[in-house]
Design a protein around this motif. Structure first.
Motif, PDB file in Angstrom:
ATOM      1  N   GLN A 124       0.839  -1.192   0.000  1.00  0.00           N
ATOM      2  CA  GLN A 124       0.000   0.000   0.000  1.00  0.00           C
ATOM      3  C   GLN A 124       0.875   1.243   0.000  1.00  0.00           C
ATOM      4  N   PHE A 126      -0.600   4.609  -0.525  1.00  0.00           N
ATOM      5  CA  PHE A 126      -1.336   5.749   0.020  1.00  0.00           C
ATOM      6  C   PHE A 126      -2.727   5.333   0.474  1.00  0.00           C
ATOM      7  N   ASP A 127      -3.212   6.022   1.476  1.00  0.00           N
ATOM      8  CA  ASP A 127      -4.630   6.137   1.762  1.00  0.00           C
ATOM      9  C   ASP A 127      -5.007   7.538   1.287  1.00  0.00           C
ATOM     10  N   LEU A 128      -5.670   7.632   0.138  1.00  0.00           N
ATOM     11  CA  LEU A 128      -5.887   8.928  -0.489  1.00  0.00           C
ATOM     12  C   LEU A 128      -6.838   9.822   0.297  1.00  0.00           C
ATOM     13  N   LYS A 130      -6.341  10.561   3.214  1.00  0.00           N
ATOM     14  CA  LYS A 130      -5.429  11.364   4.025  1.00  0.00           C
ATOM     15  C   LYS A 130      -4.612  12.330   3.178  1.00  0.00           C
ATOM     16  N   GLU A 131      -4.579  12.105   1.868  1.00  0.00           N
ATOM     17  CA  GLU A 131      -3.791  12.949   0.976  1.00  0.00           C
ATOM     18  C   GLU A 131      -4.623  14.041   0.315  1.00  0.00           C
ATOM     19  N   TRP A 176      -0.577  13.200  -8.977  1.00  0.00           N
ATOM     20  CA  TRP A 176       0.660  13.065  -8.209  1.00  0.00           C
ATOM     21  C   TRP A 176       1.802  12.808  -9.179  1.00  0.00           C
ATOM     22  N   LYS A 181       3.808  16.124  -2.984  1.00  0.00           N
ATOM     23  CA  LYS A 181       2.467  15.927  -2.452  1.00  0.00           C
ATOM     24  C   LYS A 181       1.455  15.809  -3.589  1.00  0.00           C
ATOM     25  N   TRP A 182       0.305  15.240  -3.264  1.00  0.00           N
ATOM     26  CA  TRP A 182      -0.790  15.164  -4.215  1.00  0.00           C
ATOM     27  C   TRP A 182      -1.372  16.558  -4.450  1.00  0.00           C
TER      28      TRP A 182
END
Length: 435
Positions: A124, A126-128, A130-131, A176, A181-182
């Protein structure tokens, strides 16, 4: 065993067969899985089958494998299962941003995984949620993903009553670059992101990436060309699509060699893979429909559409494959639609709307709705040839009633239309109706 829909989430022709992956909502029920249609048109349920919620497919040319659902299929038609991804609602698969030996998987819950194409080990990234500055309380529903032009682009199509009322904006289109960062491009609901796969060569030629979504005004169509995003608007073919769940199956796919077909909000579109002179043009409505079409491909001489046609409300959920030719789409409903470039927005002199699609529809009209007694004047301009040259065709003044409309002459044709606020200010909507 499912008390919800049961459809075909994705299709892909590979290893001399057509492969289909079953879909149930929220990974419940049983009996679905991976299916193989042989060249003799025999329907086979594969022994590797698992029941899940899958709508992803991708050809990974570096490893000579097709990925569909949690399955990896080699050129001989041998199937392996990515066991770590089976419990996830897989919505998209795309090229890795840096490593050609890996691929990316996106879940509806916004989890982004990388998978080694050889070992099938997953990690994994990213947990998007959180982004991407997730909105607490909004329903999670990530959908499309594509890699190209030096970035990974993802879409989340959350759109419920707060979005319709304009009090919340939980949708996302984001990108991204693989390093920092996103970046959130839009806080509106987006469904699909698509383009060519061989990114390095197509970056050189300037091949575009497409993204389609919507807000309460109309369909939003984004085009990324040579690193620059452009924004357009399209009509709704039906208002019944404008909710998170109802829109999840819309697709942009290759329908013929180097030609895209887009299914969006009740309209099929011919979508050319061309940008000339920094102008995108040539998009053309094909037909209007109410069909739920999770995927479409060519196989064995047929144009094949996946189905998600009947859910639990009529008893047993069931779906199948539609077999025909791509030209059959023109026999569906006549292109019609409506939408707005501004809807209950605060306008002032100098504001210019997004270009709104005009070509391919017969009878066309535009209406300005503003506060009674306001002094807004909006010029209606058209781009006839899609070359970025705008010409005024009429003006609408709000006046005493706040209502003004114009019907375009029969046979009038232009590629794009837009509104330009010439004078005044106030809250108003500028809507188009096509019959």
């Amino acid at each position: 065993g499912s008390d919800s829909e049961a459809g075909i989430g994705a299709l892909i022709p590979w290893a001399d067969s057509l492969w289909a992956v079953g879909y149930v909502a929220h990974i419940r029920g049983s009996g679905l899985g991976l299916y193989q249609v042989t060249p003799e048109m025999k329907w086979v349920k594969r022994p590797e089958s698992v029941t899940g919620t899958y709508a992803n497919r991708f050809v990974h040319w570096s490893s000579r494998q097709a990925f569909i659902g949690p399955y990896a299929i080699n050129e001989k038609g041998e199937v392996r299962t990515i066991k770590s991804l089976v419990p996830h609602r897989l919505t998209a698969t795309a090229a890795h941003f840096a490593d050609p030996k890996k691929v990316l998987f996106l879940s509806m819950e916004g989890l982004l995984f990388e998978v080694d194409a050889e070992t099938l080990e997953s990690k994994q990234l990213f947990d998007l949620t959180k982004e991407l500055d997730w909105t607490k309380g909004a329903y999670l529903h990530f959908k499309g993903m594509h890699t190209g032009q030096g970035r990974v682009i993802v879409a989340n199509n959350t759109h419920e009553e707060p979005e319709h009322l304009g009090t919340r904006f939980a949708g996302r289109l984001a990108e991204w670059d693989g390093k920092g960062k996103w970046t959130i491009l839009e806080r509106n609901a987006f469904i699909e992101v698509s383009g060519n796969q061989r990114s390095a060569a197509n970056d050189y030629y300037g091949s575009p990436i497409f993204a389609v979504g919507w807000d309460r005004a109309s369909v939003i169509f984004r085009v990324l060309h040579k690193g620059v995003w452009r924004r357009y608007r399209l009509p709704f073919g039906s208002q019944s699509w404008t909710h998170t769940w109802n829109t999840e199956w819309m697709r942009i796919r290759f329908a013929q060699t180097e030609r895209h077909l887009m299914d969006a909000f009740g309209l099929f579109y011919d979508l050319p893979n061309l940008v000339y002179g920094e102008q995108f043009f040539g998009i053309q409505p094909v037909s209007r429909h109410l069909r739920v079409t999770p995927d479409f491909v060519h196989y064995n001489g047929y144009f094949v559409m996946a189905g998600d046609q009947t859910d639990h409300t009529v008893g047993q959920p069931q779906s199948g494959l539609w077999w025909g030719t791509i030209d059959d789409l023109w026999s569906f409903g006549k292109p019609q639609g409506w939408g707005a470039v501004w809807k209950d927005e605060k306008l002032q002199a100098g504001m210019v709307s997004d270009p709104y699609l005009m070509t391919g529809f017969d009878r066309k009209s535009v209406t300005l709705v503003a506060d009674p007694g306001s002094s807004l004047t909006v010029d209606i301009e058209v781009d006839v040839n899609g070359d970025g040259k705008w010409r005024k065709i009429t003006s609408l003044a709000s006046g005493r009633t706040g209502l003004s409309s114009f019907s375009f002459p029969d046979g009038f044709a232009a590629h794009w239309v837009r509104g330009v606020v010439r004078k005044g200010k106030g809250t108003a909507s500028l809507s188009f109706g096509y019959l």
